[in-house]
Design an enzyme around this catalytic site. Structure first.
Site, short mmCIF file in Angstrom:
data_model
loop_
_atom_site.label_atom_id
_atom_site.label_comp_id
_atom_site.label_asym_id
_atom_site.label_seq_id
_atom_site.Cartn_x
_atom_site.Cartn_y
_atom_site.Cartn_z
CB CYS A 12 4.85 4.18 7.31
SG CYS A 12 3.27 3.49 7.77
CG ASN A 44 5.15 -0.46 9.63
OD1 ASN A 44 4.57 -0.56 8.55
ND2 ASN A 44 4.89 0.48 10.51
CG PHE A 79 9.62 4.85 15.42
CD1 PHE A 79 9.00 6.09 15.36
CD2 PHE A 79 10.24 4.49 16.61
CE1 PHE A 79 8.99 6.94 16.45
CE2 PHE A 79 10.25 5.33 17.70
CZ PHE A 79 9.62 6.56 17.63
CB CYS A 133 2.05 -41.37 -4.10
SG CYS A 133 2.77 -40.80 -5.66
CB CYS A 192 4.54 -33.51 -2.16
SG CYS A 192 3.20 -34.72 -2.16
CB CYS A 214 8.59 -35.74 -5.33
SG CYS A 214 8.00 -37.32 -5.99
CB CYS A 272 17.81 -39.22 -0.09
SG CYS A 272 16.75 -38.09 0.83
CG ASN A 331 -0.22 0.49 2.46
OD1 ASN A 331 -0.18 1.69 2.74
ND2 ASN A 331 0.39 -0.43 3.20
#
Lengths: 440, 435
Positions: free
Chosen positions: B139, B204, B137, B347, B390, B353, B380, B77
């Site tokens: 914006c 903020n 304090f 699954c 996933c 994946c 892995c 904004n």
């Protein structure tokens, strides 16, 4: 006194014009941009997507849906049309519930697939509304190809050949191109003259000449075409209709469902199209459902589909069966016609006996002012000398027939289901093979 | 039944859900609707000094980004502080507080960085019966160009100075609202504490351009073909806010400084996470602006249900529970070895994946012709990417390897003892005991 649903016999104008107009409006109204955005957002962009594998033309569905998501439906259309030049028609008539949408992972996970067919229509309609034809011809090759049959297979083949720079002449026995797209599909699936508009759009590629009202055996011969062209593609469909083999088959009020569907598609005033008060459709495929549903929409009081095997064996998809049921069509299974009589049809229950379907001897009659035969079409008028396999022109994977220089595809050719989308794939692939042959 | 009542620096409210200083709290009409909907408190939209009010642009004030189904993920904004006369706001604050004595009414203030300006406004606010003040304090747009808002919040010395002025000139609790548009949020928080502030609130909004109009080449929101950076908020900023809250909560210098957590709180769960990381309460804006005030009902029921399920009796019982678990990377246990596990029953075979791992990670998931996806433990590294991409929550999980077993990727036995980077042999800074 105007006719009504109660009018005896076969009569036109059973329903008011506005009711008939409503009945024959778009089965799936087009998605508006917001609906398309919502539908597109459901796509997971699967890797090596099952929907794509299930599509006979292998359209890159995740890619085109992502292109819709990102505000470029025209690019989406190009993705579709690259693989399937009749993507607009296929979006309307494909049994998506047994193809892409059946295997959509969201169908698996939630029972609600991404609306692939309707999104495809959104993309292709957007592009066609812009009047854009996104393909251009390659440099002329000087080669000429004859395509017999302006149905989905022939049109797809012709377009691909023209794009490759060949000159193509398309012959068709009818007065309008399109084949089953124009004559053989339920009206509510392709409203607004879409089939012709699509052909006009397709011909924008250039290099394709239409010769209508010309059929093999009627001014055209395969030998003549082989002499006059560098290659021939046959996409002649299944022009023959199977017989009922029931007593009284030739009575008035008994007709082929495909003729009724064609007449309905060509009618510009559905209130003038006669239909029986009590209609019985013999068969269990898409044609049977199209004839039955449209009979009901025209104002038939009762419509019954009589199918000789069990519901599981019906060639019409569950979606089509449900559509028929929702329109008030009754589906009778395990019955076969025995005799057509005055205002009635006699049916006999069937059962499997030692692997063969046989009548049980138990018979009954239902009222029938009109009987439609929808028990399958067969190859008719195939040129001599072609190898025939299980009633169809035998072809290799890339559409070669047993005669050098002659290719075939679509319903008339062996392999694949008798679907518009399959015909498009076969026409396209044959064109690729013809192109390779002409360049070698 | 969990007790959701909140006591934040002495300010009581029936629940810990306050509306942040923003458009929803600019007028009596809105605030009354908020209280009727069930909000525990509001921070009234920032008041400026007496005199002709600020003006806002007369074109669009908001820009946004969206997720699937146009779910709003981030909003920015370029609206300034209240553009209504000070006297009108003060009168309305007084009326609302009078009618809703059980709700928290805190007033946000932003005046020039001069003691006289603060001395002038504080008695006027105090006279309304408001429960406290929040010093804006934060914006990042518009007001900061005039030496206020983030221009103050980016200089710790100013924060300390103004906080001190306020503490000296009012009996009301002083909350300092911090800007995230700095490099180390602990510095302004420490300054606020040094100035005597009772609490900080954060974050903020974040300086941002949400999008560019590719037809006009103007940033959005576009004002006659030009755009200005705005303040970004909404679900997208929550991770940034959580980190900043945690940084202050675990900083020994500010560990006891109350925090009002702000930044993308959209559901009860978001709120509970802020509380767990040390916030005493939360402030909400974008979620209300997206869905209306009724969302507080879900926040109340959700937090209450979760607290009951976990046996937390009061809000205070939750506050800071996760803070001890926020640490530096160097203290993470390198002997903790996990592997991805795909629940084949869950699954749906989308293959995301697989392609994520194959294209962008460690080639640790295989795909069979019939779309069976399996983790290869020897490849892995447990990065968690497959879990995150996933579409089915809970389908892929990370499973810890049992100590004593061999990690097929490294060939090493998984150790049960904790060991981190500070003692790792590859760390050049490691002092080897043997030497």
């Amino acid at each position: 006194m105007a006719n009504s649903q109660m009018t005896r016999g076969i009569a036109a104008g059973r329903l008011p014009a506005e009711v008939i107009a409503g009945n024959f409006s778009d089965l799936h109204p087009p998605l508006d941009p917001h609906e398309a955005a919502v539908a597109a957002d459901r796509c997971y962009f699967c890797h090596d997507a099952p929907c794509m594998t299930a599509c006979p033309t292998s359209i890159d569905i995740p890619l085109f849906i992502r292109q819709i998501q990102t505000g470029t439906p025209e690019s989406a259309a190009k993705t579709i049309l690259d693989q399937n030049i009749l993507g607009g028609m296929c979006a309307r008539v494909c049994p998506t519930e047994t193809l892409c949408e059946e295997v959509c992972v969201r169908e698996v996970a939630e029972g609600k697939p991404v609306l692939i067919g309707q999104l495809q229509r959104y993309a292709t309609d957007t592009l066609m509304a812009d009047g854009v034809h996104p393909f251009a011809r390659a440099a002329p090759t000087g080669k000429r190809v004859a395509v017999v049959g302006a149905g989905p297979a022939g049109l797809a083949c012709a377009h691909r050949l023209a794009m490759k720079g060949h000159d193509v002449v398309v012959y068709d026995a009818r007065q309008k191109p399109g084949g089953l797209n124009e004559y053989g599909i339920a009206s509510y699936k392709t409203v607004g003259g879409f089939a012709q508009a699509e052909v006009d759009w397709l011909l924008q590629i250039g290099g394709i000449t239409m010769e209508l009202g010309k059929a093999l055996g009627d001014g055209l011969s395969l030998d003549g075409l082989r002499d006059g062209f560098d290659a021939v593609f046959l996409g002649i469909g299944l022009a023959g209709v199977n017989a009922l083999r029931a007593e009284g088959e030739d009575r008035e009020g008994v007709r082929d469902a495909v003729d009724f569907i064609a007449e309905l598609r060509q009618s510009d005033d559905l209130t003038s199209l006669p239909v029986g008060r009590n209609v019985v459709v013999i068969g269990g495929g898409m044609t049977a459902v199209d004839a039955a549903v449209q009979s009901k929409l025209l104002g038939a009081q009762t419509v019954t589909i009589a199918y000789r095997r069990g519901q599981q064996q019906m060639a019409a998809s569950v979606f089509e069966q449900d559509l028929a049921a929702s329109r008030g069509v009754r589906i009778l299974c395990n019955v076969m016609p025995v005799a057509v009589q005055d205002g009635e049809i006699e049916l006999e229950y069937t059962a499997q006996e030692a692997g063969a379907l046989k009548g049980t001897g138990e018979r009954f009659r239902i009222v029938a002012d009109q009987v439609f035969k929808a028990i399958g079409q067969r190859l008719d008028g195939a040129p001599d000398g072609l190898k025939i396999e299980a009633g169809k022109i035998a072809v290799s994977d890339d559409g070669k027939t047993s005669i050098t220089g002659v290719w075939a595809g679509g319903d008339c050719a062996s392999g694949g289901d008798d679907l518009t989308v399959t015909a498009v794939a076969e026409g396209r692939d044959a064109a690729e093979d013809i192109d390779r042959a002409l360049r070698s | 039944m969990a007790d959701l009542t909140s006591n934040f620096v002495g300010i009581r409210s029936p629940n810990p859900f306050w509306l942040a200083s923003a458009p929803p709290t600019d007028k009596e009409y809105n605030v009354r609707r908020a209280f009727e909907a069930g909000w525990g408190g509001v921070v009234w939209k920032t008041l400026g000094e007496d005199g002709p009010p600020v003006v806002n642009v007369n074109g669009p004030r908001y820009g946004a980004i969206w997720g699937a189904d146009r779910r709003l993920l981030g909003l920015n904004n370029i609206e300034l502080i209240t553009d209504r006369p000070l006297e009108v706001n003060l009168r309305e604050i007084k009326a609302v507080k009078r009618d809703y004595p059980d709700r928290a009414v805190v007033v946000s203030i932003m005046v020039p960085c001069e003691e006289a300006a603060w001395k002038a406004i504080l008695p006027l606010v105090e006279e309304t019966g408001a429960d406290g003040i929040e010093l804006n304090f934060g914006c990042p747009h518009g007001m900061s160009e005039r030496g206020m808002g983030a221009a103050v919040g980016q200089v710790p010395e100013y924060i300390e100075m103004v906080a001190r002025w306020c503490k000296q000139n009012t009996r009301m609790p002083v909350i300092v609202k911090l800007t995230p548009n700095i490099t180390d949020v602990r510095k302004p928080a420490r300054a606020a504490k040094a100035g005597g502030a009772d609490a900080v609130s954060l974050i903020n909004t974040i300086s941002s351009i949400t999008s560019v109009n590719l037809d006009t080449m103007s940033p959005e929101p576009s004002i006659d073909g030009k755009g200005s950076h705005g303040g970004y908020c909404g679900p997208a900023v929550k991770p940034i806010a959580l980190n900043m809250v945690a940084e202050i909560a675990r900083d020994p210098e500010t560990a006891d400084l109350p925090i009002s957590g702000i930044g993308g709180v959209t559901t009860w769960r978001d709120a509970a996470e802020f509380l767990a990381l040390g916030a005493g309460n939360v402030q909400v804006c974008t979620a209300a602006m997206t869905y209306g005030f009724k969302i507080v009902q879900e926040m109340i029921s959700g937090l209450s249900q979760w607290m009951d399920e976990k046996g937390h009796a009061t809000v205070a019982d939750i506050v800071g529970r996760a803070v001890p678990n926020v640490t530096d990377w160097q203290y993470l246990n390198l002997n903790y070895v996990t592997k991805a596990r795909i629940n084949q029953d869950e699954c749906i075979k989308c293959g995301r994946c697989y392609i994520a791992c194959e294209d962008t990670s460690h080639q640790a998931i295989t795909m069979s012709p019939d779309r069976l996806f399996e983790v290869q433990d020897d490849e892995c590294v447990a990065c968690n990417l497959c879990v995150e991409v996933c579409p089915v929550e809970g389908c892929i999980t990370m499973e810890a390897m049992t100590p004593g077993t061999v990690d097929p990727r490294t060939g090493r036995v998984v150790q049960k003892d904790y060991a981190n980077w500070t003692t790792h042999p590859n760390n050049p800074a490691t002092v080897k005991a043997a030497e």
